[in-house]
Design a protein around this motif. Structure first.
Motif, PDB file in Angstrom:
ATOM      1  N   VAL A  41     121.379  20.519  -3.984  1.00  0.00           N
ATOM      2  CA  VAL A  41     119.944  20.416  -4.235  1.00  0.00           C
ATOM      3  C   VAL A  41     119.750  20.269  -5.745  1.00  0.00           C
ATOM      4  N   ARG A  42     119.280  19.089  -6.153  1.00  0.00           N
ATOM      5  CA  ARG A  42     119.097  18.774  -7.577  1.00  0.00           C
ATOM      6  C   ARG A  42     117.837  19.454  -8.124  1.00  0.00           C
ATOM      7  N   ASP A  43     117.706  19.494  -9.427  1.00  0.00           N
ATOM      8  CA  ASP A  43     116.503  20.062 -10.041  1.00  0.00           C
ATOM      9  C   ASP A  43     115.246  19.356  -9.521  1.00  0.00           C
ATOM     10  N   GLU A  44     115.321  18.025  -9.390  1.00  0.00           N
ATOM     11  CA  GLU A  44     114.172  17.255  -8.893  1.00  0.00           C
ATOM     12  C   GLU A  44     113.821  17.667  -7.465  1.00  0.00           C
ATOM     13  N   ASP A  45     114.850  17.930  -6.658  1.00  0.00           N
ATOM     14  CA  ASP A  45     114.614  18.367  -5.276  1.00  0.00           C
ATOM     15  C   ASP A  45     113.934  19.731  -5.256  1.00  0.00           C
ATOM     16  N   ILE A  46     114.398  20.632  -6.112  1.00  0.00           N
ATOM     17  CA  ILE A  46     113.825  21.977  -6.174  1.00  0.00           C
ATOM     18  C   ILE A  46     112.348  21.901  -6.555  1.00  0.00           C
ATOM     19  N   THR A  47     112.023  21.098  -7.559  1.00  0.00           N
ATOM     20  CA  THR A  47     110.636  20.943  -7.992  1.00  0.00           C
ATOM     21  C   THR A  47     109.776  20.395  -6.858  1.00  0.00           C
ATOM     22  N   GLU A  48     110.284  19.392  -6.162  1.00  0.00           N
ATOM     23  CA  GLU A  48     109.547  18.781  -5.039  1.00  0.00           C
ATOM     24  C   GLU A  48     109.274  19.809  -3.936  1.00  0.00           C
ATOM     25  N   ILE A  49     110.283  20.587  -3.581  1.00  0.00           N
ATOM     26  CA  ILE A  49     110.136  21.569  -2.500  1.00  0.00           C
ATOM     27  C   ILE A  49     109.242  22.732  -2.946  1.00  0.00           C
ATOM     28  N   GLU A  50     109.352  23.141  -4.205  1.00  0.00           N
ATOM     29  CA  GLU A  50     108.457  24.186  -4.708  1.00  0.00           C
ATOM     30  C   GLU A  50     107.000  23.727  -4.659  1.00  0.00           C
ATOM     31  N   GLY A  51     106.789  22.430  -4.831  1.00  0.00           N
ATOM     32  CA  GLY A  51     105.438  21.864  -4.739  1.00  0.00           C
ATOM     33  C   GLY A  51     104.826  22.015  -3.350  1.00  0.00           C
ATOM     34  N   LEU A  52     105.662  22.282  -2.354  1.00  0.00           N
ATOM     35  CA  LEU A  52     105.181  22.507  -0.987  1.00  0.00           C
ATOM     36  C   LEU A  52     104.792  23.967  -0.758  1.00  0.00           C
ATOM     37  N   GLY A  53     105.027  24.811  -1.771  1.00  0.00           N
ATOM     38  CA  GLY A  53     104.661  26.219  -1.658  1.00  0.00           C
ATOM     39  C   GLY A  53     105.833  27.160  -1.444  1.00  0.00           C
ATOM     40  N   TYR A  54     107.048  26.636  -1.427  1.00  0.00           N
ATOM     41  CA  TYR A  54     108.234  27.481  -1.272  1.00  0.00           C
ATOM     42  C   TYR A  54     108.693  27.973  -2.641  1.00  0.00           C
ATOM     43  N   ASN A  55     109.288  29.148  -2.674  1.00  0.00           N
ATOM     44  CA  ASN A  55     109.903  29.683  -3.878  1.00  0.00           C
ATOM     45  C   ASN A  55     111.384  29.303  -3.831  1.00  0.00           C
ATOM     46  N   ALA A  56     111.951  28.884  -4.945  1.00  0.00           N
ATOM     47  CA  ALA A  56     113.357  28.449  -4.976  1.00  0.00           C
ATOM     48  C   ALA A  56     114.300  29.502  -4.403  1.00  0.00           C
ATOM     49  N   TRP A  57     113.971  30.788  -4.579  1.00  0.00           N
ATOM     50  CA  TRP A  57     114.841  31.849  -4.052  1.00  0.00           C
ATOM     51  C   TRP A  57     114.916  31.820  -2.528  1.00  0.00           C
ATOM     52  N   GLU A  58     113.944  31.180  -1.885  1.00  0.00           N
ATOM     53  CA  GLU A  58     113.931  31.082  -0.425  1.00  0.00           C
ATOM     54  C   GLU A  58     114.903  30.021   0.093  1.00  0.00           C
ATOM     55  N   PHE A  59     115.200  29.028  -0.730  1.00  0.00           N
ATOM     56  CA  PHE A  59     115.982  27.899  -0.218  1.00  0.00           C
ATOM     57  C   PHE A  59     117.185  27.494  -1.066  1.00  0.00           C
ATOM     58  N   VAL A  60     117.344  28.011  -2.262  1.00  0.00           N
ATOM     59  CA  VAL A  60     118.497  27.653  -3.102  1.00  0.00           C
ATOM     60  C   VAL A  60     119.547  28.747  -2.983  1.00  0.00           C
ATOM     61  N   ASP A  61     120.776  28.348  -2.667  1.00  0.00           N
ATOM     62  CA  ASP A  61     121.898  29.285  -2.619  1.00  0.00           C
ATOM     63  C   ASP A  61     122.582  29.249  -3.983  1.00  0.00           C
ATOM     64  N   TYR A  62     122.248  30.219  -4.813  1.00  0.00           N
ATOM     65  CA  TYR A  62     122.763  30.243  -6.179  1.00  0.00           C
ATOM     66  C   TYR A  62     124.234  30.673  -6.250  1.00  0.00           C
ATOM     67  N   ASP A  63     124.805  31.045  -5.107  1.00  0.00           N
ATOM     68  CA  ASP A  63     126.232  31.400  -5.079  1.00  0.00           C
ATOM     69  C   ASP A  63     127.126  30.187  -4.802  1.00  0.00           C
ATOM     70  N   LYS A  64     126.540  29.115  -4.266  1.00  0.00           N
ATOM     71  CA  LYS A  64     127.315  27.894  -3.971  1.00  0.00           C
ATOM     72  C   LYS A  64     126.953  26.827  -4.991  1.00  0.00           C
ATOM     73  N   MET A  65     127.983  26.321  -5.669  1.00  0.00           N
ATOM     74  CA  MET A  65     127.763  25.355  -6.734  1.00  0.00           C
ATOM     75  C   MET A  65     128.617  24.109  -6.519  1.00  0.00           C
ATOM     76  N   PHE A  66     128.075  22.978  -6.945  1.00  0.00           N
ATOM     77  CA  PHE A  66     128.791  21.711  -6.868  1.00  0.00           C
ATOM     78  C   PHE A  66     129.170  21.281  -8.274  1.00  0.00           C
ATOM     79  N   TYR A  67     130.416  20.832  -8.397  1.00  0.00           N
ATOM     80  CA  TYR A  67     130.940  20.365  -9.678  1.00  0.00           C
ATOM     81  C   TYR A  67     131.587  18.996  -9.487  1.00  0.00           C
ATOM     82  N   ARG A  68     131.585  18.208 -10.555  1.00  0.00           N
ATOM     83  CA  ARG A  68     132.409  17.003 -10.637  1.00  0.00           C
ATOM     84  C   ARG A  68     133.312  17.251 -11.820  1.00  0.00           C
TER      85      ARG A  68
END
Length: 166
Positions: A41-68
């Motif tokens: 979930v990219r920063d842009e995705d988080i902003t878009e979903i927060e705009g729907l009234g959700y709090n990032a803590w409800e849907f972002v798993d801060y323990d799982k990270m993606f790296y390249r």
């Protein structure tokens, strides 16, 4: 993960070369990808979903990270503890609660777009759990298919080419 080439788009002319033997159809109410995949979930995705009234803590798993390599890319969407599905998958209807605003990774799946110069190669992830791969009622990944379903993504890459040539 096995991936298969299905098309190449010329980003200047929008001409498409594609594999006519491959067809795809996303099956309504399937939701298998919502169970099986870890979704970035990219920063842009988080902003878009927060705009729907959700709090990032409800849907972002801060323990799982993606790296390249060693570069951090994003966190993951949360999964429900009772069935392992994405928190936005309605357990009764098996439909995404935020479908028009879902993250880019969800919109692209099962396709992978790889920019190569002025061309965009399109691959499909051949995940065995996806019943839409080579579905008999599916459609080939033609230019019409790509522009209809991914025109915004293609347009974004086309814009980068124009800026690079100016």
């Amino acid at each position: 993960m096995e991936r298969r080439w299905v098309a190449t788009i010329d980003l200047e002319t929008l001409e498409v070369e594609y594999d006519p033997t491959f067809k795809f159809k996303c099956l309504e109410n399937c939701g298998r990808c919502c169970h099986e995949l870890e979704i970035p979930v990219r920063d842009e995705d988080i902003t878009e979903i927060e705009g729907l009234g959700y709090n990032a803590w409800e849907f972002v798993d801060y323990d799982k990270m993606f790296y390249r390599g060693d570069k951090f890319l994003s966190y993951a969407l949360k999964k429900r503890p009772f069935d392992g599905a994405c928190v936005f998958l309605d357990p009764e209807t098996k439909r995404c609660k935020i479908y028009p605003h879902r993250p880019l990774a969800c919109r692209l799946y099962p396709f992978v777009f790889v920019k190569s110069g002025k061309k965009m190669e399109v691959y499909v992830k051949m995940d065995p759990f996806c019943p839409g791969l080579n579905h008999p009622d599916g459609e080939p990944v033609t230019g019409e298919f790509l522009l209809r379903d991914y025109g915004d993504v293609i347009g974004e890459y086309r814009g980068k080419i124009v800026k690079a040539t100016e």
